[in-house]
Write an enzyme that holds these catalytic residues in place. Sequence first.
Site, PDB file in Angstrom:
ATOM      1  N   GLU A 168      -6.366  -5.728   3.867  1.00 47.65           N
ATOM      2  CA  GLU A 168      -6.434  -6.995   3.100  1.00 47.65           C
ATOM      3  C   GLU A 168      -7.629  -7.002   2.150  1.00 47.65           C
ATOM      4  N   SER A 185      -6.669   0.524  -2.252  1.00 50.33           N
ATOM      5  CA  SER A 185      -7.469  -0.519  -2.903  1.00 50.33           C
ATOM      6  C   SER A 185      -6.949  -0.832  -4.300  1.00 50.33           C
ATOM      7  N   ALA A 229      -3.050 -14.446   3.449  1.00 51.93           N
ATOM      8  CA  ALA A 229      -3.353 -13.650   4.638  1.00 51.93           C
ATOM      9  C   ALA A 229      -4.863 -13.494   4.826  1.00 51.93           C
ATOM     10  N   THR A 241     -10.765  -4.050   1.233  1.00 50.69           N
ATOM     11  CA  THR A 241     -11.894  -3.536   2.018  1.00 50.69           C
ATOM     12  C   THR A 241     -13.127  -4.404   1.748  1.00 50.69           C
ATOM     13  N   THR A 281       0.831  -1.213   0.000  1.00 47.28           N
ATOM     14  CA  THR A 281       0.000   0.000   0.000  1.00 47.28           C
ATOM     15  C   THR A 281       0.867   1.267   0.000  1.00 47.28           C
ATOM     16  N   LEU A 313     -22.892  -4.507  27.057  1.00 48.28           N
ATOM     17  CA  LEU A 313     -22.099  -4.235  28.260  1.00 48.28           C
ATOM     18  C   LEU A 313     -22.376  -2.835  28.815  1.00 48.28           C
ATOM     19  N   GLN A 359     -36.018 -10.117  25.958  1.00 47.17           N
ATOM     20  CA  GLN A 359     -36.088 -10.607  24.579  1.00 47.17           C
ATOM     21  C   GLN A 359     -35.111  -9.889  23.648  1.00 47.17           C
ATOM     22  N   THR A 386       2.126  -2.916   8.546  1.00 45.22           N
ATOM     23  CA  THR A 386       2.171  -3.628   9.828  1.00 45.22           C
ATOM     24  C   THR A 386       3.600  -4.099  10.116  1.00 45.22           C
ATOM     25  N   ASN A 409      -4.010 -13.705  -0.728  1.00 45.33           N
ATOM     26  CA  ASN A 409      -4.916 -14.849  -0.544  1.00 45.33           C
ATOM     27  C   ASN A 409      -4.594 -15.598   0.740  1.00 45.33           C
TER      28      ASN A 409
HETATM   29  P1  TGC Z   1      -6.443  -7.639 -11.913  1.00 44.60           P
HETATM   30  O1  TGC Z   1      -6.282  -7.219 -13.343  1.00 44.60           O
HETATM   31  O2  TGC Z   1      -7.756  -8.177 -11.464  1.00 44.60           O
HETATM   32  O3  TGC Z   1      -5.328  -8.728 -11.553  1.00 44.60           O
HETATM   33  C1  TGC Z   1      -3.967  -8.577 -11.902  1.00 44.60           C
HETATM   34  C2  TGC Z   1      -3.381  -9.992 -11.978  1.00 44.60           C
HETATM   35  O4  TGC Z   1      -3.458 -10.574 -10.678  1.00 44.60           O
HETATM   36  C3  TGC Z   1      -4.277 -11.768 -10.701  1.00 44.60           C
HETATM   37  N1  TGC Z   1      -5.055 -11.756  -9.467  1.00 44.60           N
HETATM   38  C4  TGC Z   1      -4.790 -12.596  -8.460  1.00 44.60           C
HETATM   39  N2  TGC Z   1      -3.887 -13.597  -8.346  1.00 44.60           N
HETATM   40  C5  TGC Z   1      -3.865 -14.271  -7.181  1.00 44.60           C
HETATM   41  N3  TGC Z   1      -4.702 -13.986  -6.162  1.00 44.60           N
HETATM   42  C6  TGC Z   1      -5.614 -12.994  -6.235  1.00 44.60           C
HETATM   43  N4  TGC Z   1      -6.404 -12.735  -5.205  1.00 44.60           N
HETATM   44  C7  TGC Z   1      -5.689 -12.246  -7.432  1.00 44.60           C
HETATM   45  N5  TGC Z   1      -6.449 -11.201  -7.847  1.00 44.60           N
HETATM   46  C8  TGC Z   1      -6.051 -10.921  -9.084  1.00 44.60           C
HETATM   47  C9  TGC Z   1      -5.153 -11.607 -11.948  1.00 44.60           C
HETATM   48  O5  TGC Z   1      -5.560 -12.872 -12.412  1.00 44.60           O
HETATM   49  C10 TGC Z   1      -4.175 -10.927 -12.887  1.00 44.60           C
HETATM   50  O6  TGC Z   1      -3.278 -11.914 -13.349  1.00 44.60           O
HETATM   51  P2  TGC Z   1      -2.640 -11.833 -14.832  1.00 44.60           P
HETATM   52  O7  TGC Z   1      -1.925 -13.122 -15.015  1.00 44.60           O
HETATM   53  O8  TGC Z   1      -3.824 -11.644 -15.757  1.00 44.60           O
HETATM   54  O9  TGC Z   1      -1.737 -10.640 -14.803  1.00 44.60           O
HETATM   55  O10 TGC Z   1      -5.957  -6.431 -11.027  1.00 44.60           O
HETATM   56  P3  TGC Z   1      -6.646  -5.059 -10.681  1.00 44.60           P
HETATM   57  O11 TGC Z   1      -5.586  -4.023 -10.719  1.00 44.60           O
HETATM   58  O12 TGC Z   1      -7.893  -4.857 -11.509  1.00 44.60           O
HETATM   59  O13 TGC Z   1      -7.025  -5.234  -9.132  1.00 44.60           O
HETATM   60  C11 TGC Z   1      -7.945  -6.117  -8.678  1.00 44.60           C
HETATM   61  C12 TGC Z   1      -8.202  -5.877  -7.163  1.00 44.60           C
HETATM   62  C13 TGC Z   1      -8.903  -4.559  -6.929  1.00 44.60           C
HETATM   63  C14 TGC Z   1      -9.122  -7.008  -6.740  1.00 44.60           C
HETATM   64  C15 TGC Z   1      -6.884  -5.928  -6.383  1.00 44.60           C
HETATM   65  O14 TGC Z   1      -6.098  -4.844  -6.686  1.00 44.60           O
HETATM   66  C16 TGC Z   1      -7.093  -5.937  -4.889  1.00 44.60           C
HETATM   67  O15 TGC Z   1      -7.257  -7.033  -4.311  1.00 44.60           O
HETATM   68  N6  TGC Z   1      -7.054  -4.774  -4.180  1.00 44.60           N
HETATM   69  C17 TGC Z   1      -7.067  -4.711  -2.734  1.00 44.60           C
HETATM   70  C18 TGC Z   1      -5.669  -4.389  -2.228  1.00 44.60           C
HETATM   71  C19 TGC Z   1      -5.374  -5.066  -0.936  1.00 44.60           C
HETATM   72  O16 TGC Z   1      -6.027  -5.977  -0.485  1.00 44.60           O
HETATM   73  N7  TGC Z   1      -4.312  -4.625  -0.294  1.00 44.60           N
HETATM   74  C20 TGC Z   1      -3.847  -5.260   0.926  1.00 44.60           C
HETATM   75  C21 TGC Z   1      -2.477  -4.786   1.307  1.00 44.60           C
HETATM   76  S1  TGC Z   1      -1.676  -5.786   2.533  1.00 44.60           S
HETATM   77  C22 TGC Z   1      -2.530  -5.574   3.930  1.00 44.60           C
HETATM   78  O17 TGC Z   1      -3.533  -4.959   3.987  1.00 44.60           O
HETATM   79  C23 TGC Z   1      -1.964  -6.256   5.135  1.00 44.60           C
HETATM   80  S2  TGC Z   1      -2.872  -5.951   6.538  1.00 44.60           S
HETATM   81  C24 TGC Z   1      -2.059  -6.762   7.775  1.00 44.60           C
HETATM   82  C25 TGC Z   1      -2.650  -8.093   8.098  1.00 44.60           C
HETATM   83  O18 TGC Z   1      -2.882  -8.926   7.224  1.00 44.60           O
HETATM   84  O19 TGC Z   1      -2.882  -8.378   9.250  1.00 44.60           O
HETATM   85  P1  FAD Z   2      -9.041   3.451  -0.176  1.00 42.99           P
HETATM   86  O1  FAD Z   2      -8.616   2.483  -1.197  1.00 42.99           O
HETATM   87  O2  FAD Z   2      -8.793   4.906  -0.430  1.00 42.99           O
HETATM   88  O3  FAD Z   2     -10.596   3.241   0.129  1.00 42.99           O
HETATM   89  C1  FAD Z   2     -11.389   4.201   0.833  1.00 42.99           C
HETATM   90  C2  FAD Z   2     -12.856   3.803   0.653  1.00 42.99           C
HETATM   91  O4  FAD Z   2     -13.171   3.802  -0.741  1.00 42.99           O
HETATM   92  C3  FAD Z   2     -13.163   2.377   1.153  1.00 42.99           C
HETATM   93  O5  FAD Z   2     -14.463   2.347   1.703  1.00 42.99           O
HETATM   94  C4  FAD Z   2     -13.109   1.560  -0.116  1.00 42.99           C
HETATM   95  O6  FAD Z   2     -13.889   0.365  -0.038  1.00 42.99           O
HETATM   96  C5  FAD Z   2     -13.710   2.538  -1.113  1.00 42.99           C
HETATM   97  N1  FAD Z   2     -13.358   2.208  -2.496  1.00 42.99           N
HETATM   98  C6  FAD Z   2     -12.146   2.293  -3.101  1.00 42.99           C
HETATM   99  N2  FAD Z   2     -12.234   1.886  -4.384  1.00 42.99           N
HETATM  100  C7  FAD Z   2     -13.526   1.509  -4.573  1.00 42.99           C
HETATM  101  C8  FAD Z   2     -14.262   1.004  -5.679  1.00 42.99           C
HETATM  102  N3  FAD Z   2     -13.678   0.727  -6.847  1.00 42.99           N
HETATM  103  N4  FAD Z   2     -15.590   0.758  -5.510  1.00 42.99           N
HETATM  104  C9  FAD Z   2     -16.202   0.982  -4.318  1.00 42.99           C
HETATM  105  N5  FAD Z   2     -15.563   1.482  -3.241  1.00 42.99           N
HETATM  106  C10 FAD Z   2     -14.240   1.740  -3.369  1.00 42.99           C
HETATM  107  N6  FAD Z   2      -0.963  -2.463   3.598  1.00 42.99           N
HETATM  108  C11 FAD Z   2       0.172  -3.132   3.277  1.00 42.99           C
HETATM  109  O7  FAD Z   2       0.613  -3.127   2.122  1.00 42.99           O
HETATM  110  N7  FAD Z   2       0.866  -3.826   4.224  1.00 42.99           N
HETATM  111  C12 FAD Z   2       0.453  -3.879   5.516  1.00 42.99           C
HETATM  112  O8  FAD Z   2       1.100  -4.537   6.343  1.00 42.99           O
HETATM  113  C13 FAD Z   2      -0.735  -3.166   5.884  1.00 42.99           C
HETATM  114  N8  FAD Z   2      -1.130  -3.134   7.189  1.00 42.99           N
HETATM  115  C14 FAD Z   2      -2.193  -2.321   7.547  1.00 42.99           C
HETATM  116  C15 FAD Z   2      -2.485  -2.150   8.901  1.00 42.99           C
HETATM  117  C16 FAD Z   2      -3.529  -1.287   9.275  1.00 42.99           C
HETATM  118  C17 FAD Z   2      -3.800  -1.068  10.722  1.00 42.99           C
HETATM  119  C18 FAD Z   2      -4.328  -0.663   8.289  1.00 42.99           C
HETATM  120  C19 FAD Z   2      -5.480   0.209   8.673  1.00 42.99           C
HETATM  121  C20 FAD Z   2      -4.028  -0.823   6.947  1.00 42.99           C
HETATM  122  C21 FAD Z   2      -2.948  -1.646   6.555  1.00 42.99           C
HETATM  123  N9  FAD Z   2      -2.568  -1.768   5.212  1.00 42.99           N
HETATM  124  C22 FAD Z   2      -1.428  -2.465   4.867  1.00 42.99           C
HETATM  125  C23 FAD Z   2      -3.242  -0.987   4.195  1.00 42.99           C
HETATM  126  C24 FAD Z   2      -4.581  -1.557   3.741  1.00 42.99           C
HETATM  127  O9  FAD Z   2      -4.396  -2.679   2.930  1.00 42.99           O
HETATM  128  C25 FAD Z   2      -5.337  -0.447   2.997  1.00 42.99           C
HETATM  129  O10 FAD Z   2      -5.746   0.485   3.989  1.00 42.99           O
HETATM  130  C26 FAD Z   2      -6.540  -0.972   2.235  1.00 42.99           C
HETATM  131  O11 FAD Z   2      -6.143  -1.745   1.134  1.00 42.99           O
HETATM  132  C27 FAD Z   2      -7.462   0.174   1.746  1.00 42.99           C
HETATM  133  O12 FAD Z   2      -6.741   1.191   1.145  1.00 42.99           O
HETATM  134  P2  FAD Z   2      -6.940   2.734   1.602  1.00 42.99           P
HETATM  135  O13 FAD Z   2      -6.811   2.797   3.080  1.00 42.99           O
HETATM  136  O14 FAD Z   2      -6.028   3.557   0.776  1.00 42.99           O
HETATM  137  O15 FAD Z   2      -8.450   3.061   1.260  1.00 42.99           O
END
Ligand code: TGC
Ligand code: FAD
Length: 390
Positions: A369, A141, A248, A371, A135, A344, A285, A167, A246
Amino acid sequence: MAFHGVDYYALDELLTEEERLVRDTFRRFVDEELMPIVAGHFRHGTFPRELPGRLGALGALGASLHGYGCAGLGPVAYGLIMQELERCDSGFRSFASVQGSLVMYPIHAFGSEEQKQRWLPEMAAGRAIGCFGLTEPDFGSNPSGMRTVAKRTGSGYVISGEKRWITSGGLADVAVVWARTDEPEAPIRGFLVERGTKGFTTRDIEGKFSLRASVTSELIFEDCEVPQSALLPGSGGLKSPLSCLNQARYGIAWGAIGAAMACYDEALRYTRDRVQFARPIAGYQLVQLKLVDMLEDITNAQLLAWRLGRLKEAGKARAQQVSMAKRHNVRIALHAARNARDLLGANGVTDEYQAGRHMCNLESVFTYEGTDHIHTLILGQDITGLSAFD
Ligand code: TGC
Ligand code: FAD
């Protein structure tokens, strides 16, 4: 007070003996070692520095990986560990998720033999800590827009850019950093950047309402030179970091059940004891409706996670199924935490009880991970064939 589990549908029968043993070991560990310290760490915004070593000694770090000092457990046993950790605090589960699923997993899946030998045994033991930088301030996102770049030099790469909300960033010995290269085929690559590398600094984010017992940081790269050996050679394209997610997200689907169980258990005990209008409030209830909703939601979440685990074991779990479990289980956990906090009364807003802490934590879990919206759209695309992202 010892926690005896929430199992309305005799789901224990669906677990193997080994899975129950793992779950019970972590249940005891959490009750004896983590429950007594969690409120203090949350209140003071500190991370228990002894946690990595203790989790390492119990085999919880990278528990589902094979070799290199990892426990090689099945997905359900791994999930049950996440459940027990998050029953205590989402921040503790977060630490283990990031270390195992977001740092050790990519090193295991995309790393060279040298990188695996160097990092995995140390990380499995909790002697080395990792973080995962995907991120950025302007790309949460939508990580495909990332601005962090890795420019090729004669001997390696120069990384420039910023990662935010990372994190364990401020604790980490090594960061898995995703950056855009000029390689046309799959420009996004992963790099291992070690603490102390010139041009790499971290800054912790203060003032969080949520995950206060977890460290969340910025990673700053200013012309940070890394050798060729820092590249994760098997990584390529956005698919690589998304495949780590996936793993995580799967752990979060289980972890959220733990938080929900803690809230339900606390609310049930409290409402049986608390007397208003001359009767325990559990007899009213409206209160029973909330308790029953919690129990039913938890039971559904348990079934979803268990089935997903068995699919994963068979190599058949799809990313979209992981999205459904993450979305559903975090939703119900947040709902349970808010309801428990309500039941509570005023006590629910103090850290003498757990519900308020879980409620605040789960707001982050709802967002990170992927939203709740993003998982909705992933599922929407899967069932309609139409992408709402484009
Ligand atoms: P898109 O064109 O759909 O995909 C690009 C390529 O990636 C493949 N793909 C995946 N492969 C494995 N697992 C998945 N879940 C996959 N999703 C997509 C897809 O097949 C494609 O492959 P190829 O071979 O065609 O190149 O990509 P997009 O840019 O349209 O994005 C799709 C979207 C929005 C679903 C993706 O960007 C997304 O999941 N966004 C959310 C970001 C996110 O979750 N960030 C998390 C950061 S880490 C974190 O939050 C840690 S928190 C700490 C803790 O875990 O406790
Ligand atoms: P945004 O993407 O700006 O989203 C804001 C709002 O807009 C949300 O409600 C979202 O659902 C909505 N939105 C965005 N796009 C769309 C759409 N296309 N359609 C509808 N609604 C949409 N990231 C890492 O890489 N590594 C880490 O270890 C990590 N740890 C974290 C720990 C904490 C405590 C927190 C809070 C976040 C962490 N993150 C980490 C980041 C986290 O993955 C992002 O916060 C998350 O992916 C959302 O991104 P953003 O905060 O920029 O929100």
